[in-house]
Design a protein around this motif. Structure first.
Motif, short mmCIF file in Angstrom:
data_model
loop_
_atom_site.label_atom_id
_atom_site.label_comp_id
_atom_site.label_asym_id
_atom_site.label_seq_id
_atom_site.Cartn_x
_atom_site.Cartn_y
_atom_site.Cartn_z
N LYS A 1 0.49 8.28 4.40
CA LYS A 1 0.97 9.32 3.47
C LYS A 1 -0.15 10.35 3.28
O LYS A 1 -1.33 10.02 3.51
CB LYS A 1 1.31 8.70 2.10
CG LYS A 1 2.48 7.73 2.15
CD LYS A 1 3.79 8.46 1.98
CE LYS A 1 5.01 7.70 2.45
NZ LYS A 1 5.06 6.29 2.12
N SER B 1 -1.33 11.14 0.70
CA SER B 1 -2.15 10.65 -0.42
C SER B 1 -3.21 9.63 0.00
O SER B 1 -3.93 9.12 -0.86
CB SER B 1 -1.24 10.03 -1.48
OG SER B 1 -0.52 8.95 -0.93
N ASP B 2 -3.35 9.36 1.30
CA ASP B 2 -4.44 8.46 1.75
C ASP B 2 -5.75 9.25 1.71
O ASP B 2 -6.28 9.70 2.71
CB ASP B 2 -4.15 7.93 3.17
CG ASP B 2 -5.23 6.96 3.67
OD1 ASP B 2 -6.15 6.64 2.88
OD2 ASP B 2 -5.16 6.55 4.84
N ASP C 1 0.83 -1.21 0.00
CA ASP C 1 0.00 0.00 0.00
C ASP C 1 0.87 1.26 0.00
O ASP C 1 1.48 1.62 1.00
CB ASP C 1 -0.92 -0.02 1.23
CG ASP C 1 -1.98 1.06 1.18
OD1 ASP C 1 -1.89 1.95 0.31
OD2 ASP C 1 -2.91 1.00 2.01
N HIS D 1 -0.08 4.31 -0.15
CA HIS D 1 -0.69 5.48 0.49
C HIS D 1 -0.70 5.40 2.02
O HIS D 1 -1.11 6.34 2.69
CB HIS D 1 -2.14 5.66 0.00
CG HIS D 1 -2.26 5.79 -1.48
ND1 HIS D 1 -1.66 6.82 -2.17
CD2 HIS D 1 -2.89 5.02 -2.41
CE1 HIS D 1 -1.93 6.68 -3.46
NE2 HIS D 1 -2.65 5.59 -3.63
N THR E 1 -8.87 7.33 -3.47
CA THR E 1 -8.06 6.13 -3.74
C THR E 1 -8.78 4.87 -3.26
O THR E 1 -8.25 3.76 -3.40
CB THR E 1 -6.70 6.21 -3.01
OG1 THR E 1 -6.93 6.19 -1.59
CG2 THR E 1 -5.93 7.47 -3.37
#
Ligand SMILES: [Zn+2]
Length: 335
Positions: A285, A287-288, A280, A282, A292
């Motif tokens: 991060k 970007s989670d 994973d 993300h 997504t």
């Protein structure tokens, strides 16, 4: 004669109408847990407005208020002698040595007959907050999968079981705080409880991505430590959804989420997840983000948890207790 007939017809139709209403109440199925509701909870909790829900920040205050509003709308009551849904406490941040105000958010659905037997349905609603890093545009750790997805499940399950109305045992819906700071909220929650009253802990972490076992699958931490997982597997038979033992033994996940705080008290308390955490990109991060995630995966998993835990909620099945070694207890000795 005609009058009597009309009267009879009226009585019969009133009766039919009433029994139909009754049927509707018992007819609540897991299909009522839908993607619209799931999307709403997920996108609200993981929005930039919540600022990554860092414990002790204004962002987590907003998240707690959202959860409280939902508990109230659903019709949950308060826990033990608390005046509201919040279980307030303070703790010292190990890193900064600063005192932090924190709160678990707890809603109760009282059992029909076994009021003193508790089942906990939980997830942590905190995440990492905002961390500014040089050169990075986005600094908000939205924690959509970790663990807005689990918190979404807690809210959806609260609404489902309330509408279903057949929980013989009392269900405590708990949004734990400060998990990311070392299971602080769940440890606080476990401090004063009478563990013998707690029948099971259903904790939910990162259910937004398809598990490595394929579609319609999840895994359970500490599978072999009680027969909780076997009960779930039995209840899921024929549902098309499958539960597996945790495939990431090396990550020691049983002790890395809030279920551990209750397991240390002997309570069969496990974490459901679908996270492909070995790959994973993300995880923890900025970007989670909710975009997504797969909302259908979350919805199907929440439905599976509802079906899988049904016999525990209804009082038919009681999982075996968990026993940990002294080392696993973290050096803490039992009194
Ligand atoms: Zn987490």
């Amino acid at each position: 004669m005609k009058k009597i007939f009309v009267l009879l017809l009226a009585i019969v139709s009133v009766y039919a109408c009433n029994s139909q209403k009754k049927n509707e109440a018992t007819k609540v199925t897991v299909e009522s847990i839908d993607t619209t509701t799931v999307r709403k909870h997920l996108y609200t909790l993981a929005s930039d407005e919540m600022e990554g829900r860092g414990t002790g920040t204004p962002g987590i205050e907003k998240a707690a208020q959202y959860i409280e509003r939902e508990y109230k709308r659903i019709g949950l009551t308060t826990y033990a002698n608390l005046k509201g849904y919040r279980q307030n406490f303070t703790f010292t941040n190990r890193r900064t040595k600063k005192e932090i105000k924190a709160f678990n958010v707890i809603g109760v659905l009282e059992g029909k007959s076994k009021k003193d037997e508790y089942v906990v349905v939980s997830a942590h609603y905190d995440h990492l907050g905002i961390r500014k890093k040089e050169g990075e545009k986005d600094s908000i750790y939205n924690g959509a999968d970790d663990d807005a997805s689990g918190t979404t499940a807690v809210l959806a399950l609260a609404e489902y079981f309330k509408r279903k109305g057949n929980n013989e045992r009392t269900i405590l819906f708990v949004a734990f705080t400060a998990e990311e700071m070392g299971l602080v909220g769940s440890t606080h929650f476990g401090k004063d409880v009478d563990a013998s009253k707690f029948v099971a802990g259903i904790n939910i972490e990162m259910i937004g991505k398809q598990s490595s076992f394929g579609p319609k699958t999840a895994w359970l931490t500490g599978f072999e430590r009680s027969n909780f997982g076997k009960i779930i597997q039995k209840n899921l038979e024929g549902s098309g959804y499958k539960l597996f033992p945790d495939p990431f033994k090396k990550f020691n996940l049983f002790f890395r989420s809030d279920n551990a705080s209750l397991a240390r008290l002997g309570i069969p308390s496990h974490t459901f997840s679908t996270g492909p955490i070995d790959v994973d990109v993300h995880y923890h991060k900025v970007s989670d983000e909710p975009e997504t995630l797969n909302v259908s995966n979350i919805t199907e998993t929440i439905r599976a948890i509802a079906i899988g835990t049904e016999s525990i909620i209804s009082g038919k099945d009681t999982p075996t207790r968990v026993q940990l070694t002294e080392k696993e207890m973290g050096g803490r000795k039992k009194k």
